[in-house]
Write a protein that holds these residues in place. Structure first.
Motif, PDB file in Angstrom:
ATOM      1  N   SER A   1      -0.580  -9.162   2.946  1.00  0.00           N
ATOM      2  CA  SER A   1      -1.672  -8.401   2.874  1.00  0.00           C
ATOM      3  C   SER A   1      -2.872  -9.017   3.726  1.00  0.00           C
ATOM      4  CB  SER A   1      -2.050  -8.091   1.461  1.00  0.00           C
ATOM      5  OG  SER A   1      -3.521  -7.687   1.393  1.00  0.00           O
ATOM      6  N   PRO A   2      -3.848  -8.414   4.269  1.00  0.00           N
ATOM      7  CA  PRO A   2      -4.844  -8.864   4.823  1.00  0.00           C
ATOM      8  C   PRO A   2      -5.987  -9.646   3.806  1.00  0.00           C
ATOM      9  CG  PRO A   2      -5.028  -6.673   5.167  1.00  0.00           C
ATOM     10  CD  PRO A   2      -3.499  -6.910   4.595  1.00  0.00           C
ATOM     11  N   ALA A   3      -5.553  -9.284   2.301  1.00  0.00           N
ATOM     12  CA  ALA A   3      -6.379  -9.939   1.662  1.00  0.00           C
ATOM     13  C   ALA A   3      -5.979 -11.338   1.352  1.00  0.00           C
ATOM     14  CB  ALA A   3      -5.965  -9.461  -0.011  1.00  0.00           C
ATOM     15  N   ASP A   4      -4.896 -11.787   1.780  1.00  0.00           N
ATOM     16  CA  ASP A   4      -4.554 -13.268   2.055  1.00  0.00           C
ATOM     17  C   ASP A   4      -4.972 -13.881   3.393  1.00  0.00           C
ATOM     18  OD1 ASP A   4      -3.342 -15.645   1.414  1.00  0.00           O
ATOM     19  OD2 ASP A   4      -1.533 -14.940   1.179  1.00  0.00           O
ATOM     20  N   ARG A   5      -6.242 -13.978   3.248  1.00  0.00           N
ATOM     21  CA  ARG A   5      -7.073 -14.086   4.666  1.00  0.00           C
ATOM     22  C   ARG A   5      -6.582 -15.222   5.439  1.00  0.00           C
ATOM     23  NH1 ARG A   5     -11.078 -17.895   4.584  1.00  0.00           N
ATOM     24  NH2 ARG A   5     -10.695 -19.425   2.792  1.00  0.00           N
ATOM     25  N   ILE A   6      -5.918 -16.288   4.787  1.00  0.00           N
ATOM     26  CA  ILE A   6      -5.531 -17.337   5.767  1.00  0.00           C
ATOM     27  C   ILE A   6      -4.103 -17.093   6.338  1.00  0.00           C
ATOM     28  CG2 ILE A   6      -4.818 -19.680   5.901  1.00  0.00           C
ATOM     29  CD1 ILE A   6      -6.849 -20.359   3.409  1.00  0.00           C
TER      30      ILE A   6
ATOM     31  N   GLU B   1       0.200 -17.684  -2.143  1.00  0.00           N
ATOM     32  CA  GLU B   1       1.117 -18.559  -1.518  1.00  0.00           C
ATOM     33  C   GLU B   1       2.157 -17.634  -0.942  1.00  0.00           C
ATOM     34  OE1 GLU B   1       1.472 -21.842  -0.762  1.00  0.00           O
ATOM     35  OE2 GLU B   1       3.355 -21.016  -0.292  1.00  0.00           O
ATOM     36  N   PRO B   2       2.254 -17.945   0.337  1.00  0.00           N
ATOM     37  CA  PRO B   2       3.331 -17.149   1.024  1.00  0.00           C
ATOM     38  C   PRO B   2       4.809 -17.628   0.703  1.00  0.00           C
ATOM     39  CG  PRO B   2       2.449 -18.431   2.416  1.00  0.00           C
ATOM     40  CD  PRO B   2       1.621 -18.423   1.354  1.00  0.00           C
TER      41      PRO B   2
ATOM     42  N   THR C   1     -12.880  -3.797  -4.282  1.00  0.00           N
ATOM     43  CA  THR C   1     -12.712  -5.137  -4.575  1.00  0.00           C
ATOM     44  C   THR C   1     -12.123  -5.529  -3.294  1.00  0.00           C
ATOM     45  OG1 THR C   1     -10.876  -4.110  -5.597  1.00  0.00           O
ATOM     46  CG2 THR C   1     -12.376  -4.948  -7.127  1.00  0.00           C
ATOM     47  N   GLY C   2     -11.252  -4.751  -2.676  1.00  0.00           N
ATOM     48  CA  GLY C   2     -10.665  -4.999  -1.427  1.00  0.00           C
ATOM     49  C   GLY C   2      -9.165  -4.541  -1.304  1.00  0.00           C
ATOM     50  N   VAL C   3      -8.466  -5.067  -0.248  1.00  0.00           N
ATOM     51  CA  VAL C   3      -7.062  -4.199   0.001  1.00  0.00           C
ATOM     52  C   VAL C   3      -6.235  -5.026  -0.970  1.00  0.00           C
ATOM     53  CG1 VAL C   3      -5.558  -4.303   1.786  1.00  0.00           C
ATOM     54  CG2 VAL C   3      -7.828  -4.305   2.322  1.00  0.00           C
ATOM     55  N   ASP C   4      -5.301  -4.148  -1.552  1.00  0.00           N
ATOM     56  CA  ASP C   4      -4.353  -4.383  -2.468  1.00  0.00           C
ATOM     57  C   ASP C   4      -3.348  -5.655  -1.962  1.00  0.00           C
ATOM     58  OD1 ASP C   4      -2.540  -4.295  -4.433  1.00  0.00           O
ATOM     59  OD2 ASP C   4      -0.916  -2.742  -3.233  1.00  0.00           O
ATOM     60  N   THR C   5      -2.978  -6.647  -2.715  1.00  0.00           N
ATOM     61  CA  THR C   5      -2.278  -7.813  -2.298  1.00  0.00           C
ATOM     62  C   THR C   5      -0.957  -7.618  -2.035  1.00  0.00           C
ATOM     63  OG1 THR C   5      -1.911  -8.260  -4.609  1.00  0.00           O
ATOM     64  CG2 THR C   5      -3.926  -9.196  -3.642  1.00  0.00           C
ATOM     65  N   GLY C   6      -0.431  -6.574  -2.397  1.00  0.00           N
ATOM     66  CA  GLY C   6       0.865  -6.365  -2.429  1.00  0.00           C
ATOM     67  C   GLY C   6       1.319  -5.583  -1.191  1.00  0.00           C
ATOM     68  N   SER C   7       2.729  -5.153  -1.336  1.00  0.00           N
ATOM     69  CA  SER C   7       3.220  -4.693  -0.057  1.00  0.00           C
ATOM     70  C   SER C   7       4.298  -3.477  -0.760  1.00  0.00           C
ATOM     71  CB  SER C   7       3.665  -5.389   0.836  1.00  0.00           C
ATOM     72  OG  SER C   7       4.940  -4.942   1.590  1.00  0.00           O
ATOM     73  N   ARG C   8       4.211  -2.303   0.122  1.00  0.00           N
ATOM     74  CA  ARG C   8       5.139  -1.092  -0.288  1.00  0.00           C
ATOM     75  C   ARG C   8       5.659  -0.758   0.951  1.00  0.00           C
ATOM     76  NH1 ARG C   8       2.719   3.583  -3.695  1.00  0.00           N
ATOM     77  NH2 ARG C   8       3.580   2.782  -5.625  1.00  0.00           N
ATOM     78  N   PHE C   9       7.034  -0.654   0.959  1.00  0.00           N
ATOM     79  CA  PHE C   9       7.683  -0.629   1.985  1.00  0.00           C
ATOM     80  C   PHE C   9       8.974   0.206   2.065  1.00  0.00           C
ATOM     81  CE2 PHE C   9       8.550  -4.636   0.546  1.00  0.00           C
ATOM     82  CZ  PHE C   9       9.937  -4.614   0.506  1.00  0.00           C
ATOM     83  N   PHE C  10       9.399   0.974   3.191  1.00  0.00           N
ATOM     84  CA  PHE C  10      10.881   1.598   3.060  1.00  0.00           C
ATOM     85  C   PHE C  10      11.653   0.174   3.445  1.00  0.00           C
ATOM     86  CE2 PHE C  10       8.318   5.280   3.677  1.00  0.00           C
ATOM     87  CZ  PHE C  10       8.746   6.053   2.718  1.00  0.00           C
TER      88      PHE C  10
END
Lengths: 336, 564, 328
Positions: free
Chosen positions: B354-359, B463-464, B288-297
């Motif tokens: 995420s790259p999923a947010d293409r714009i 929406e960023p 389906t594509g790359v995860d929309t979220g972000s996991r970080f330290f």
């Protein structure tokens, strides 16, 4: 104590088994061939590796060798032997019972786990936690339960009443909460050992009450039996009666119960890990090694994740057989 | 003995009777019933669309209610829904929505602008706690919403505010049903999970049929639904939907394998097996594509945490030292994480969008490559030298030790932490790892600030500006230093300015550069170190037609049907 | 006996207050409250959280909150769950039946099988049967129950028969079935969970029974009974069994409390809609009214169970009477 030879074979076997496991715990750095936290990141979930005999001039490296494994499909995690290289097994080498000539080319006796760590080494180190957690926990909770239970049952009256009500309170408390509260209160940065002892103490403290109540019921029953009443008539002191009559008569039940409780601790430790209270990554215990097997996918594709379970089962059965045997030996009817 | 034996017999017989007691039933045939079965992770908490704060409740009411606009998961742009069109005027300060005339609530009452006004009133009501109010507030002020007639809604803004079109799609609730409850202050008690399904007056493609706690939610098609397909046929095409509740992922997987569920989103370790069994199980498997979220330290840069007895803890200096942080970034083995935790089905995360947010995703950032030698050199040059083998110290000679935590119950997070800990140990940096129960952890992050480093994930939105609470220096979720009275660093001040500027431009493509710059700043200053993003997969019965899922959701779900 | 009963019933009141108060305080030991978790949701502003805090009365001091709760509980009002915004009693009711059916059937299964097996094994001590069954019991004890549940589900998938469903308490089309099919459907769904729940409990019960019998078998009165020339089956059935049941009666008392406590992990794995999972979620999200509701229920059941167990002890064990129990 009976002579070794006269013991039933199953008891001898069990003792040997436990002896080996305790050796694991005491001498883990020597017995484990590799660092238990070293990650061979290109070999996750690697199957146990076959051994081959060396021949000819290779003998100078030792008698046995294995082919290193190479992952061919990272998605399926399938491996093939890499026949271009060999890794030689050496005994009493670099301060280990056995290990490979180079620690960079490991031989996974029981395979590796999800992060590519040697399962056997982790089992050996895990024995430190698992072989002590049950015994220490049972010791704490059962000595408490036995003492309180026999005392309460023997003395009877208001004291008995108060003690039993306290047990009821303790048993009806939602224990999960206390663990949760404690997990939040324990300061981070404690060493694994300290955390471990804290867990054992908590678990033991939580579980003695139920046992005490059962023992107390039995003690209350024994109190009215002729031999105790005769003792009382003869003027035996309370302490003496407790020690000579009441305790021995409930001890058999206690021994069996204790051996039954040990697996509860070993397994319970793994669920505590899920709560963030138990032994944490990267440290190993048999419980948290087995929790990898919670995933049916893992069991199906990497059956060796069940090996820690075999160790748990062996330890549990050994404790039980020995407990069983001891019960027979301790039985007052047999001694006298 | 006789007695015992006979008792045993009884038991055996009872067991036999027990197992024999069964009926032969026709296997559930989902395609004949045209009913789609999906899984859901937990019970919903409420059926009141305004009060929803959790994912399960959101899923439960998703197909019952609609908003003025909806987001197209393919283009990531707003599209008409209950509003068939809208005009932007007055330099972006006024938006006029023209509503559909052919929409009816399930009790037969017509949908009109009054319902929209009522919904906005409920959201802004101080007695109704809800999660929509923050995105419908511009510079601390509510929107002015008016209805000149029954089918026109005018929204007036104090200034141009681009995120509005992404936020205005809140589910509309019926005034004629809930109006009294709001007036009497009973709104929070309405439409709880004990509501009779018929009493949930809705207008979406489905209506609720049945809710069995812990078991399932059943929906049937709304026969009056307004949407039509190209040839004028009724939508949705399915006659019904069932959401089966299964708390355990493995149980959910087994249910999909056994044919009880029609759609399943597998974990990386299940993808291979499903791929192999596509024919045997009659399923299709698609990324389906790359995860929309972000996991970080994230690293605690909050000075309030580090002052003990009037002295500053040296950790504050480490985590605010760009050289130290760069070394830490180079020590994160993202390739290793991808292979060990995701079976290769993930990509390194570089930007926080995420790259999923293409714009809005910034594709021009260069990752910190995994290189322990480089990391060691950076540390050496910055004065963090080895005190003795295996122990590194800071320029003042303190050995480097810090705590790492993450919410409990996530094996992947455990593994990522174990991998990072191992690599940092190779650099001579000692990490104490202990996961914490979620609520305890949030308490630390949000109010006691008593933490050093945390591995945490946020879900993403298109929406960023929805991440403003995290990015803005005064935000509550500005995790490394929440609620700063003034921006603590020049770059945090710049992010604040960019966030303001980014909302004033209406065109998404012209907005993007502001957010690209924010991603660049985070990447350079390293208050957080991004990990990886999983590539999602979906598996579904091959008798399903028009099933098209993206990482943002299902595309045109009304068109889905089983092949006849 | 009436005196004994009155005393015990009166004693329950301070006990219930004590237990609920300790539980209530323990919950406030945990840092944070139900709303803390929401703080990480970017969509929810602190104002909203403050509003909700006031709405749920979470700002009041501990003792005040407890007394409020107690006052309502006395009026049989257990409050509203914070998570679900539905009455606690309604929530518990909706799950209680499932849990009750499951625990009663697994208990019947366990006890009916374990006690006779324990007796058989003890009578035939050290025989092959004893060794095999004992080893199996030990094995059963060393497998974690949740793991067994996974294996059972795997098995169900592998068999893939409609009468061996993969978890759940009933089929999705349950509502459309006739009354008999409904019953059969329920029973189908019970098979695996009952087996899984039964195995672990059975193993330990069987071991306990065996050791009890062995102990009693050596007692003087058994020897006397044998010497009287009673047939072995009568000796075992009448003298040994009756005396061996003592600890089991006490245990049965606890089992009453366990009837409604559920088994959260297994419920999660097998997707059974029981109280265990409800409580686990409530605890994890600090849903105080819901947790307190189930604590109260568990406490009452446990106390009643203990009382019944003591009464039964008098009835079953010839060595115990009210004198020994209620000399208090």
């Amino acid at each position: 104590m009976a002579e070794w030879r006269t013991l039933p074979w199953i008891v001898r076997g069990s003792s040997l088994c436990l002896l080996v496991f305790y050796a694991f715990a005491v001498a883990s750095p020597w017995i484990a061939p590799y660092d238990p936290v070293r990650q061979y990141r290109d070999q996750p979930d690697c199957p146990p590796m076959a051994l081959h005999w060396t021949s000819g001039s290779e003998r100078q490296h030792g008698w046995l060798f294995a082919y290193p494994m190479k992952m061919v499909n990272p998605l399926a995690r399938t491996f093939v032997e890499d026949h271009s290289r060999k890794t030689y097994i050496r005994f009493f080498y670099r301060g280990h019972l056995f290990t490979t000539e180079s620690p960079d080319l490991p031989w996974f006796m029981f395979g590796s786990e999800g992060l590519g760590r040697d399962l056997f080494s982790r089992i050996v180190y895990g024995a430190r936690v698992s072989m002590f957690i049950g015994v220490v926990g049972v010791l704490i909770s059962f000595s408490l339960g036995l003492a309180v239970g026999t005392f309460s049952g023997y003395v009877g009256g208001t004291v008995d009443n108060l003690i039993m009500r306290w047990c009821e309170i303790e048993m009806s408390l939602p224990q999960f909460y206390f663990l949760l509260a404690l997990a939040a209160v324990i300061p981070s940065g404690l060493s694994t050992t300290v955390t471990f002892f804290l867990i054992v103490a908590i678990m033991a403290f939580i579980s003695w009450a139920g046992f005490a109540r059962v023992i107390r019921g039995m003690a209350a029953a024994v109190r009215t039996t002729p031999f105790v009443e005769a003792g009382r008539a003869l003027g035996a002191s309370r302490i003496r009666q407790l020690r000579r009559h009441i305790v021995p008569s409930v001890l058999g039940f206690a021994a069996v119960n204790a051996s039954l409780a040990i697996p509860g601790y070993i397994i319970g430790e793994s669920s505590l890990s899920l709560l963030g209270l138990g032994i944490q990554e990267p440290a190993a215990s048999w419980g948290n090694l087995l929790s990898q097997a919670m995933d049916p996918q893992n069991v199906l594709h990497y059956p060796w994740v069940l090996i820690p379970g075999i160790f748990i089962a062996l330890a549990v059965m050994s404790f039980n057989f020995i407990g069983d045997y001891l019960r027979d030996r301790l039985d007052p009817a047999v001694i006298r | 003995m006789v007695k015992i034996r006979s008792r045993l017999c009884v038991v055996v017989l009872a067991t036999a009777a027990f197992t024999a007691c069964r009926v032969n039933r026709i296997q559930n045939d989902h395609s004949i019933a045209q009913t789609l079965y999906q899984g859901m992770g937990s019970d919903p908490g409420t059926f009141n669309p305004i009060l929803v704060t959790d994912a399960s409740s959101g899923m439960a009411i998703e197909d019952l209610f609609e908003g003025l606009v909806k987001i197209n998961p393919k283009t990531t742009l707003p599209e008409p829904d209950l509003a068939q069109s809208w005009d932007i005027s007055n330099g972006g300060r006024t938006i006029t929505f023209h509503l559909r005339h052919d929409v009816r609530w399930s009790d037969g009452v017509g949908f009109s602008a009054r319902d929209v006004l009522f919904t906005m009133r409920a959201i802004y009501d101080p007695r109704v706690p809800n999660s929509m109010i923050s995105s419908l507030t511009v510079d601390g002020r509510p929107l002015e919403v008016e209805a000149p007639d029954d089918y026109t809604v005018v929204v007036k803004l104090p200034r141009p505010f681009a995120p509005l079109l992404y936020a205005i799609g809140v589910p509309i609730v019926p005034e004629h049903v809930l109006g009294k409850a709001l007036a009497t202050g009973q709104f929070n008690r309405t439409w709880g999970i004990d509501t009779r399904p018929d009493d949930l007056i809705c207008l979406g493609p489905y209506r609720m049929q049945r809710y069995v706690p812990g078991q399932l939610l059943a929906f049937k098609r709304n026969p009056d639904y307004w949407m039509r397909d190209e040839r004028g046929g009724r939508l949705p095409r399915l006659k019904g939907q069932v959401l089966m509740i299964a708390t355990d992922r493995n149980a959910m997987y087994l249910r999909f394998i056994s044919g009880l569920l029609d759609v399943y989103r597998p974990r990386a370790e299940e993808v291979w097996e499903l791929q192999q069994k596509q024919g045997e199980l009659h399923i299709k498997l698609q990324p389906t594509g790359v995860d929309t979220g972000s996991r970080f330290f994230a690293f605690n840069r909050n000075p309030r945490h580090y002052i003990h007895n009037g002295k500053m803890d040296p950790k504050y200096k480490w985590f605010t030292d760009i050289n130290f942080m760069r070394a830490l970034a180079h020590a994160l083995d993202k390739r290793g994480i991808i292979n060990l935790c995701y079976r290769g089905l993930a990509v390194p995360a570089i930007a926080d969008i995420s790259p999923a947010d293409r714009i809005f995703h910034n594709p021009n950032l260069k990752d910190y490559e995994y290189d322990l030698k480089l990391a060691a050199r950076i540390l050496d040059e910055a004065g963090y030298r080895l005190l003795r083998p295996g122990v590194r110290g800071d320029p003042e000679g303190h050995p480097i030790v810090f705590e790492l935590t993450t919410p409990t119950g996530n094996p992947t997070a455990d593994q990522i932490c174990a991998i990072y800990k191992q690599d940092l140990a190779a650099l001579g940096i000692k990490v104490n790892y202990r996961p914490l129960e979620f609520i305890s952890l949030v308490k630390k992050l949000d109010s006691t600030f008593d933490w050093d480093c945390v591995l945490i994930g946020f879900t993403g939105t298109i929406e960023p500006n929805n991440a403003a609470n995290f990015l803005r220096s005064s935000g509550n979720l500005h995790i490394w230093n929440p609620r700063e009275p003034h921006p603590a660093t020049p770059w945090e001040a710049e992010i604040d300015r960019l966030l303001d500027a980014g909302t004033r431009v209406m065109d998404p493509y012209q907005r993007a550069p502001y957010y690209w710059r924010i991603q660049q700043i985070l990447h350079d200053q390293l208050p957080i170190i991004e990990t990886v993003r999983e590539i999602g997969y979906v598996a579904y019965r091959d008798s399903l037609e028009n099933f098209d899922e993206t990482t943002w959701g299902v595309y045109k779900p009304e068109w889905i049907q089983f092949r006849h | 006996m009436v005196r004994f009963l009155c005393r015990r019933l009166l004693l329950m009141i301070p006990l219930i207050i004590g237990i609920t108060f300790i539980s209530f305080s323990a919950m406030s030991l945990v840092p944070g409250n139900f709303l803390t978790g929401l703080a990480m949701n970017p969509q929810i502003s602190p104002q909203v959280i403050r509003q909700m805090q006031a709405e749920f009365g979470l700002n009041e001091p501990l003792l005040r909150r407890y007394l409020n709760w107690l006052w309502q509980a006395i009026h049989l009002n257990l409050g509203v769950s914070l998570q679900y915004r539905v009455g606690v009693i309604t929530l518990i009711e909706s799950r209680a039946l499932n849990t009750l059916i499951l625990s009663v059937s697994s208990m019947v299964f366990t006890w009916l099988l374990a006690i006779p097996l324990g007796v058989v094994v003890a009578v035939k001590q050290n025989s092959i049967l004893d060794r095999v069954l004992s080893s199996m019991a030990f094995l059963g004890m060393s497998i974690p129950a949740f793991f067994l549940a996974f294996l059972a589900l795997d098995f169900a998938v592998w068999v893939n028969k409609p009468w061996l469903p993969v978890g759940g308490t009933f089929s999705p089309d349950y509502a459309n079935l006739g009354p008999w099919s409904k019953l059969a459907d329920r029973v189908d769904h019970l098979i695996l969970p009952v087996l899984v729940l039964g195995v672990a409990g059975m193993a330990s019960l069987m071991r306990l029974m065996r050791s009890q019998i062995l102990e009693i078998k050596r007692a003087d009165f058994v020897r006397t009974a044998r010497a009287k020339g009673l047939p072995e089956s009568l000796v075992i059935g009448k003298h040994v069994l009756r005396n061996a049941l003592n600890p089991f009666v006490t245990m049965a008392g606890y089992a009453l409390a366990d009837l409604l406590s559920g088994a959260a992990l297994i419920e999660a794995v097998m997707n059974l809609q029981g109280l265990g999972l409800l409580l686990l979620n409530a605890v994890q999200s600090l849903d105080v009214p819901l947790v307190m509701g189930s604590v109260l229920m568990g406490t009452v059941l446990l106390l009643v169970g203990n009382l019944l167990a003591d009464l039964a002890l008098v009835a079953v064990d010839p060595r115990v009477d009210f004198g020994s129990l209620a000399s208090q």
